[in-house]
Design a protein around this motif. Structure first.
Motif, PDB file in Angstrom:
ATOM      1  N   GLY A   4       0.846  -1.212   0.014  1.00 26.25           N
ATOM      2  CA  GLY A   4       0.068   0.028  -0.061  1.00 26.25           C
ATOM      3  C   GLY A   4       0.917   1.401   0.090  1.00 26.25           C
ATOM      4  O   GLY A   4       0.333   2.348   0.205  1.00 26.25           O
ATOM      5  N   ASP A   5       2.420   1.218  -0.006  1.00 28.83           N
ATOM      6  CA  ASP A   5       2.927   2.277   0.057  1.00 28.83           C
ATOM      7  C   ASP A   5       2.606   3.240  -1.137  1.00 28.83           C
ATOM      8  O   ASP A   5       2.302   4.548  -1.039  1.00 28.83           O
ATOM      9  N   PHE A   6       2.708   2.793  -2.378  1.00 27.01           N
ATOM     10  CA  PHE A   6       2.350   3.535  -3.708  1.00 27.01           C
ATOM     11  C   PHE A   6       0.885   4.272  -3.534  1.00 27.01           C
ATOM     12  O   PHE A   6       0.617   5.479  -3.521  1.00 27.01           O
ATOM     13  N   LYS A   7      -0.099   3.242  -3.287  1.00 24.94           N
ATOM     14  CA  LYS A   7      -1.302   3.659  -3.301  1.00 24.94           C
ATOM     15  C   LYS A   7      -1.741   4.951  -2.131  1.00 24.94           C
ATOM     16  O   LYS A   7      -2.251   6.086  -2.747  1.00 24.94           O
ATOM     17  N   LEU A  13      -0.848  12.701  -2.012  1.00 27.24           N
ATOM     18  CA  LEU A  13      -0.247  13.821  -3.000  1.00 27.24           C
ATOM     19  C   LEU A  13      -1.304  14.336  -3.823  1.00 27.24           C
ATOM     20  O   LEU A  13      -1.423  15.506  -3.707  1.00 27.24           O
ATOM     21  N   ILE A  14      -2.086  13.530  -4.383  1.00 29.78           N
ATOM     22  CA  ILE A  14      -3.102  13.996  -5.137  1.00 29.78           C
ATOM     23  C   ILE A  14      -3.991  15.176  -4.381  1.00 29.78           C
ATOM     24  O   ILE A  14      -4.340  16.088  -4.614  1.00 29.78           O
ATOM     25  N   ARG A  15      -4.368  14.506  -3.217  1.00 30.70           N
ATOM     26  CA  ARG A  15      -5.116  15.575  -2.399  1.00 30.70           C
ATOM     27  C   ARG A  15      -4.464  16.790  -1.894  1.00 30.70           C
ATOM     28  O   ARG A  15      -5.084  17.824  -1.836  1.00 30.70           O
ATOM     29  N   SER A  16      -3.143  16.531  -1.273  1.00 29.75           N
ATOM     30  CA  SER A  16      -2.240  17.729  -0.874  1.00 29.75           C
ATOM     31  C   SER A  16      -2.173  18.468  -1.975  1.00 29.75           C
ATOM     32  O   SER A  16      -2.054  19.852  -1.671  1.00 29.75           O
ATOM     33  N   ARG A  17      -2.023  18.292  -3.359  1.00 30.74           N
ATOM     34  CA  ARG A  17      -1.844  19.174  -4.085  1.00 30.74           C
ATOM     35  C   ARG A  17      -3.045  19.921  -4.973  1.00 30.74           C
ATOM     36  O   ARG A  17      -3.044  20.717  -5.912  1.00 30.74           O
ATOM     37  N   THR A  60       9.261  12.571  -6.335  1.00 28.30           N
ATOM     38  CA  THR A  60      10.239  11.831  -6.875  1.00 28.30           C
ATOM     39  C   THR A  60       9.581  10.271  -7.047  1.00 28.30           C
ATOM     40  O   THR A  60       8.612  10.067  -6.182  1.00 28.30           O
ATOM     41  N   THR A  61       9.951   9.584  -7.848  1.00 29.47           N
ATOM     42  CA  THR A  61       9.831   8.163  -8.129  1.00 29.47           C
ATOM     43  C   THR A  61       9.951   7.486  -7.089  1.00 29.47           C
ATOM     44  O   THR A  61       9.055   6.540  -6.531  1.00 29.47           O
ATOM     45  N   ASP A  62      11.151   7.694  -6.186  1.00 26.29           N
ATOM     46  CA  ASP A  62      11.595   6.860  -5.092  1.00 26.29           C
ATOM     47  C   ASP A  62      10.304   7.128  -3.772  1.00 26.29           C
ATOM     48  O   ASP A  62      10.201   6.160  -3.200  1.00 26.29           O
ATOM     49  N   TYR A  63      10.003   8.431  -3.953  1.00 24.02           N
ATOM     50  CA  TYR A  63       9.099   8.689  -2.869  1.00 24.02           C
ATOM     51  C   TYR A  63       7.880   7.838  -3.051  1.00 24.02           C
ATOM     52  O   TYR A  63       7.448   7.387  -2.246  1.00 24.02           O
ATOM     53  N   LEU A  64       7.007   7.900  -4.265  1.00 25.68           N
ATOM     54  CA  LEU A  64       5.868   7.400  -4.736  1.00 25.68           C
ATOM     55  C   LEU A  64       6.222   5.788  -4.398  1.00 25.68           C
ATOM     56  O   LEU A  64       5.318   5.054  -3.944  1.00 25.68           O
ATOM     57  N   ARG A  65       7.158   5.259  -4.524  1.00 18.80           N
ATOM     58  CA  ARG A  65       7.522   3.631  -4.397  1.00 18.80           C
ATOM     59  C   ARG A  65       7.892   3.304  -3.311  1.00 18.80           C
ATOM     60  O   ARG A  65       8.154   2.258  -2.704  1.00 18.80           O
ATOM     61  N   MET A  67      10.416   4.215  -1.447  1.00 17.61           N
ATOM     62  CA  MET A  67      12.227   4.060  -1.244  1.00 17.61           C
ATOM     63  C   MET A  67      12.748   5.334  -0.381  1.00 17.61           C
ATOM     64  O   MET A  67      13.999   4.863  -0.069  1.00 17.61           O
ATOM     65  N   THR A  68      11.866   6.147  -0.301  1.00 21.22           N
ATOM     66  CA  THR A  68      12.513   7.258   0.689  1.00 21.22           C
ATOM     67  C   THR A  68      11.413   8.226   1.243  1.00 21.22           C
ATOM     68  O   THR A  68      10.137   7.967   0.745  1.00 21.22           O
ATOM     69  N   ASP A  69      11.597   8.881   2.207  1.00 21.14           N
ATOM     70  CA  ASP A  69      10.546   9.587   2.926  1.00 21.14           C
ATOM     71  C   ASP A  69      10.503  11.029   2.339  1.00 21.14           C
ATOM     72  O   ASP A  69       9.766  11.705   3.042  1.00 21.14           O
ATOM     73  N   GLU A  70      11.451  11.381   1.707  1.00 16.42           N
ATOM     74  CA  GLU A  70      11.398  12.893   1.306  1.00 16.42           C
ATOM     75  C   GLU A  70      10.635  12.998   0.089  1.00 16.42           C
ATOM     76  O   GLU A  70      10.679  12.394  -0.973  1.00 16.42           O
ATOM     77  N   VAL A  71       9.595  13.786   0.394  1.00 14.45           N
ATOM     78  CA  VAL A  71       8.516  14.183  -0.808  1.00 14.45           C
ATOM     79  C   VAL A  71       8.908  14.833  -1.789  1.00 14.45           C
ATOM     80  O   VAL A  71       8.608  14.448  -2.962  1.00 14.45           O
ATOM     81  N   LYS A  72       9.543  16.147  -1.596  1.00 14.05           N
ATOM     82  CA  LYS A  72       9.896  16.950  -2.452  1.00 14.05           C
ATOM     83  C   LYS A  72      11.236  16.557  -3.467  1.00 14.05           C
ATOM     84  O   LYS A  72      12.099  16.071  -2.681  1.00 14.05           O
ATOM     85  N   PRO A  73      11.545  16.883  -4.415  1.00 12.35           N
ATOM     86  CA  PRO A  73      12.716  16.515  -5.231  1.00 12.35           C
ATOM     87  C   PRO A  73      13.850  17.303  -4.616  1.00 12.35           C
ATOM     88  O   PRO A  73      13.578  18.566  -4.073  1.00 12.35           O
TER      89      PRO A  73
END
Length: 110
Positions: A4-7, A13-17, A60-65, A67-73
Motif C-alpha cells: 500500500g505504500d504507492f497507493k 499527494l493528489i489531495r495535498s496538491r 520523486t519516483t523513489d518517494y512514490l515507491r 524508497m524514501t520519505d523525502e516528498v520533494k525532489p
C-alpha cells in the motif's frame, strides 16, 4: 515496497496538491480509469508513466515507491539523474509503442 505504500502516497499527494483525478489524468496524458486503478491499489505505474506522475505531483519516483520519505525532489540536477537512471533501467524492456510515447513526451509532444 511495503503493502500500500504507492497507493497511499499517491492518494495523499493528489489531495495535498489540490488535484482531481481528472486533472491528474489530463496532466499526465493518462485515462481517469488508470488513475482510479492506481488510487485503489489495483495497479502501479512503471517507467515513464511513474516518472510523469511524479513530475506532476512534484515529487520523486523513489518517494512514490516508498524508497524514501523525502516528498520533494532535491533539485533539478538530482531529478535529471533519477530520470536517466530510470530510463536506462526500463528502456531494454520497453515496447516500440512505449519507446515512441517516451520520445514524444521527452520532446514535448503528447
Amino acid at each position: 515496497m511495503g503493502e500500500g505504500d504507492f497507493k497511499n502516497r499517491f492518494a495523499n499527494l493528489i489531495r495535498s496538491r489540490g488535484l482531481t483525478q481528472k486533472e491528474l489524468a489530463l496532466k499526465t496524458n493518462l485515462t481517469e480509469g488508470a488513475i482510479s486503478h492506481y488510487m485503489k491499489g489495483d495497479r502501479e505505474p512503471k517507467g515513464a508513466i511513474l516518472l510523469s506522475i511524479a513530475n506532476v505531483l512534484e515529487t520523486t519516483t523513489d518517494y512514490l515507491r516508498g524508497m524514501t520519505d523525502e516528498v520533494k525532489p532535491a533539485g533539478a540536477k538530482d531529478d535529471l539523474e533519477t530520470a536517466l537512471k530510470l530510463v536506462a533501467r526500463v528502456a531494454p524492456n520497453m515496447s516500440p509503442e512505449e519507446k515512441d510515447r517516451f520520445l514524444r513526451i521527452l520532446y514535448g509532444g503528447k
